[in-house]
Design a protein around this motif. Structure first.
Motif, PDB file in Angstrom:
ATOM      1  N   ASN A  44       0.791  -1.227   0.000  1.00  0.00           N
ATOM      2  CA  ASN A  44       0.000   0.000   0.000  1.00  0.00           C
ATOM      3  C   ASN A  44       0.831   1.289   0.000  1.00  0.00           C
ATOM      4  O   ASN A  44       0.587   2.201   0.790  1.00  0.00           O
ATOM      5  N   PRO A  45       1.772   1.396  -0.928  1.00  0.00           N
ATOM      6  CA  PRO A  45       2.542   2.640  -1.015  1.00  0.00           C
ATOM      7  C   PRO A  45       1.679   3.756  -1.616  1.00  0.00           C
ATOM      8  O   PRO A  45       0.616   3.506  -2.192  1.00  0.00           O
ATOM      9  N   MET A  46       2.167   4.965  -1.499  1.00  0.00           N
ATOM     10  CA  MET A  46       1.530   6.086  -2.179  1.00  0.00           C
ATOM     11  C   MET A  46       1.872   5.970  -3.670  1.00  0.00           C
ATOM     12  O   MET A  46       3.006   5.638  -4.034  1.00  0.00           O
ATOM     13  N   ILE A  47       0.875   6.223  -4.498  1.00  0.00           N
ATOM     14  CA  ILE A  47       1.075   6.173  -5.952  1.00  0.00           C
ATOM     15  C   ILE A  47       0.608   7.476  -6.572  1.00  0.00           C
ATOM     16  O   ILE A  47      -0.208   8.193  -5.997  1.00  0.00           O
ATOM     17  N   LYS A  48       1.117   7.755  -7.738  1.00  0.00           N
ATOM     18  CA  LYS A  48       0.661   8.872  -8.550  1.00  0.00           C
ATOM     19  C   LYS A  48      -0.063   8.255  -9.743  1.00  0.00           C
ATOM     20  O   LYS A  48       0.527   7.472 -10.492  1.00  0.00           O
ATOM     21  N   VAL A  49      -1.344   8.569  -9.895  1.00  0.00           N
ATOM     22  CA  VAL A  49      -2.156   7.990 -10.966  1.00  0.00           C
ATOM     23  C   VAL A  49      -1.972   8.832 -12.225  1.00  0.00           C
ATOM     24  O   VAL A  49      -2.159  10.051 -12.203  1.00  0.00           O
ATOM     25  N   LEU A  50      -1.644   8.168 -13.322  1.00  0.00           N
ATOM     26  CA  LEU A  50      -1.312   8.855 -14.577  1.00  0.00           C
ATOM     27  C   LEU A  50      -2.225   8.452 -15.729  1.00  0.00           C
ATOM     28  O   LEU A  50      -2.874   7.411 -15.680  1.00  0.00           O
ATOM     29  N   ALA A  51      -2.168   9.238 -16.763  1.00  0.00           N
ATOM     30  CA  ALA A  51      -2.788   8.903 -18.040  1.00  0.00           C
ATOM     31  C   ALA A  51      -1.671   8.850 -19.078  1.00  0.00           C
ATOM     32  O   ALA A  51      -1.774   9.411 -20.166  1.00  0.00           O
ATOM     33  N   ASP A  52      -0.592   8.198 -18.716  1.00  0.00           N
ATOM     34  CA  ASP A  52       0.598   8.142 -19.553  1.00  0.00           C
ATOM     35  C   ASP A  52       1.452   6.962 -19.088  1.00  0.00           C
ATOM     36  O   ASP A  52       1.090   6.271 -18.141  1.00  0.00           O
ATOM     37  N   GLU A  53       2.598   6.760 -19.730  1.00  0.00           N
ATOM     38  CA  GLU A  53       3.471   5.649 -19.361  1.00  0.00           C
ATOM     39  C   GLU A  53       3.824   5.709 -17.883  1.00  0.00           C
ATOM     40  O   GLU A  53       4.003   6.779 -17.319  1.00  0.00           O
ATOM     41  N   ASP A  54       3.920   4.518 -17.274  1.00  0.00           N
ATOM     42  CA  ASP A  54       4.162   4.423 -15.842  1.00  0.00           C
ATOM     43  C   ASP A  54       5.303   3.463 -15.532  1.00  0.00           C
ATOM     44  O   ASP A  54       6.054   3.072 -16.430  1.00  0.00           O
ATOM     45  N   ASP A  55       5.391   3.068 -14.274  1.00  0.00           N
ATOM     46  CA  ASP A  55       6.458   2.171 -13.855  1.00  0.00           C
ATOM     47  C   ASP A  55       6.278   0.756 -14.393  1.00  0.00           C
ATOM     48  O   ASP A  55       7.250   0.005 -14.478  1.00  0.00           O
ATOM     49  N   ILE A  56       5.082   0.371 -14.740  1.00  0.00           N
ATOM     50  CA  ILE A  56       4.848  -0.942 -15.354  1.00  0.00           C
ATOM     51  C   ILE A  56       5.270  -0.906 -16.818  1.00  0.00           C
ATOM     52  O   ILE A  56       5.911  -1.829 -17.313  1.00  0.00           O
ATOM     53  N   CYS A  57       4.959   0.158 -17.512  1.00  0.00           N
ATOM     54  CA  CYS A  57       5.251   0.279 -18.951  1.00  0.00           C
ATOM     55  C   CYS A  57       6.735   0.169 -19.286  1.00  0.00           C
ATOM     56  O   CYS A  57       7.081  -0.254 -20.385  1.00  0.00           O
ATOM     57  N   LYS A  58       7.591   0.546 -18.365  1.00  0.00           N
ATOM     58  CA  LYS A  58       9.010   0.617 -18.723  1.00  0.00           C
ATOM     59  C   LYS A  58       9.602  -0.718 -19.140  1.00  0.00           C
ATOM     60  O   LYS A  58      10.626  -0.750 -19.802  1.00  0.00           O
ATOM     61  N   GLU A  59       8.956  -1.838 -18.822  1.00  0.00           N
ATOM     62  CA  GLU A  59       9.449  -3.148 -19.249  1.00  0.00           C
ATOM     63  C   GLU A  59       8.640  -3.738 -20.401  1.00  0.00           C
ATOM     64  O   GLU A  59       8.869  -4.871 -20.799  1.00  0.00           O
ATOM     65  N   CYS A  60       7.688  -2.981 -20.935  1.00  0.00           N
ATOM     66  CA  CYS A  60       6.853  -3.499 -22.020  1.00  0.00           C
ATOM     67  C   CYS A  60       7.620  -3.511 -23.339  1.00  0.00           C
ATOM     68  O   CYS A  60       8.124  -2.475 -23.770  1.00  0.00           O
ATOM     69  N   PRO A  61       7.693  -4.653 -24.003  1.00  0.00           N
ATOM     70  CA  PRO A  61       8.410  -4.710 -25.276  1.00  0.00           C
ATOM     71  C   PRO A  61       7.633  -4.066 -26.426  1.00  0.00           C
ATOM     72  O   PRO A  61       8.193  -3.845 -27.489  1.00  0.00           O
ATOM     73  N   ASN A  62       6.357  -3.746 -26.225  1.00  0.00           N
ATOM     74  CA  ASN A  62       5.519  -3.200 -27.302  1.00  0.00           C
ATOM     75  C   ASN A  62       5.180  -1.736 -27.133  1.00  0.00           C
ATOM     76  O   ASN A  62       4.340  -1.219 -27.851  1.00  0.00           O
ATOM     77  N   LYS A  63       5.774  -1.049 -26.188  1.00  0.00           N
ATOM     78  CA  LYS A  63       5.312   0.292 -25.877  1.00  0.00           C
ATOM     79  C   LYS A  63       5.448   1.279 -27.035  1.00  0.00           C
ATOM     80  O   LYS A  63       4.739   2.265 -27.069  1.00  0.00           O
ATOM     81  N   ASP A  64       6.314   1.011 -27.976  1.00  0.00           N
ATOM     82  CA  ASP A  64       6.432   1.904 -29.118  1.00  0.00           C
ATOM     83  C   ASP A  64       5.546   1.492 -30.288  1.00  0.00           C
ATOM     84  O   ASP A  64       5.500   2.174 -31.290  1.00  0.00           O
ATOM     85  N   MET A  65       4.821   0.386 -30.135  1.00  0.00           N
ATOM     86  CA  MET A  65       3.989  -0.081 -31.236  1.00  0.00           C
ATOM     87  C   MET A  65       2.516  -0.079 -30.838  1.00  0.00           C
ATOM     88  O   MET A  65       1.804   0.883 -31.082  1.00  0.00           O
ATOM     89  N   SER A  66       2.054  -1.129 -30.212  1.00  0.00           N
ATOM     90  CA  SER A  66       0.617  -1.302 -29.995  1.00  0.00           C
ATOM     91  C   SER A  66       0.024  -0.326 -28.996  1.00  0.00           C
ATOM     92  O   SER A  66      -1.071   0.168 -29.198  1.00  0.00           O
TER      93      SER A  66
END
Length: 126
Positions: A44-66
């Motif tokens: 239950n850490p404090m999070i910042k809610v975004l409408a953009d790339e986040d800490d999960i996205c940084k390991e996504c192999p498709n972030k520049d495509m799909s």
């Protein structure tokens, strides 16, 4: 901890993804990373809610495509923010965010209205 301090950046639609995550993903590296983030969020850490790339996205192999190119993720984010009455950049405990996603979307069965066209849709059921 100051209300504006946060440990994780989480894009709004990932609140739905995290609720259903069972170890499937784009690649083994992404799946492991998402599992690690999900585990850390259980504290239950404090999070910042975004409408953009986040800490999960940084390991996504498709972030520049799909995800980025077709705008689906951004549309999912906007809809989650709207339905949960959250402003982009809002900081809150993860449990508060997860509860809003559950109460405003998941528990009333409207998730597929938001992301029914996602390639992982068949995995997102209780």
């Amino acid at each position: 901890m100051d209300k504006q301090e946060y440990q994780y950046r989480i894009r709004a639609h990932h609140g739905m993804c995290l609720a259903f995550f069972k170890g499937n993903g784009y690649s083994s590296g992404f799946t492991k990373h998402m599992g690690n983030v999900k585990y850390a969020l259980e504290e239950n850490p404090m999070i910042k809610v975004l409408a953009d790339e986040d800490d999960i996205c940084k390991e996504c192999p498709n972030k520049d495509m799909s995800c980025v190119a077709d705008g689906k993720a951004a549309a999912y984010d906007r809809e989650v923010l709207l339905r949960c009455h959250i402003q982009p950049g809002e900081v809150m405990p993860y449990s508060e965010f997860a509860k809003k996603v559950y109460d405003c979307i998941l528990s009333i069965g409207t998730r597929e209205e938001i992301c029914g066209n996602c390639r992982w849709n068949e995995l997102c059921h209780f």
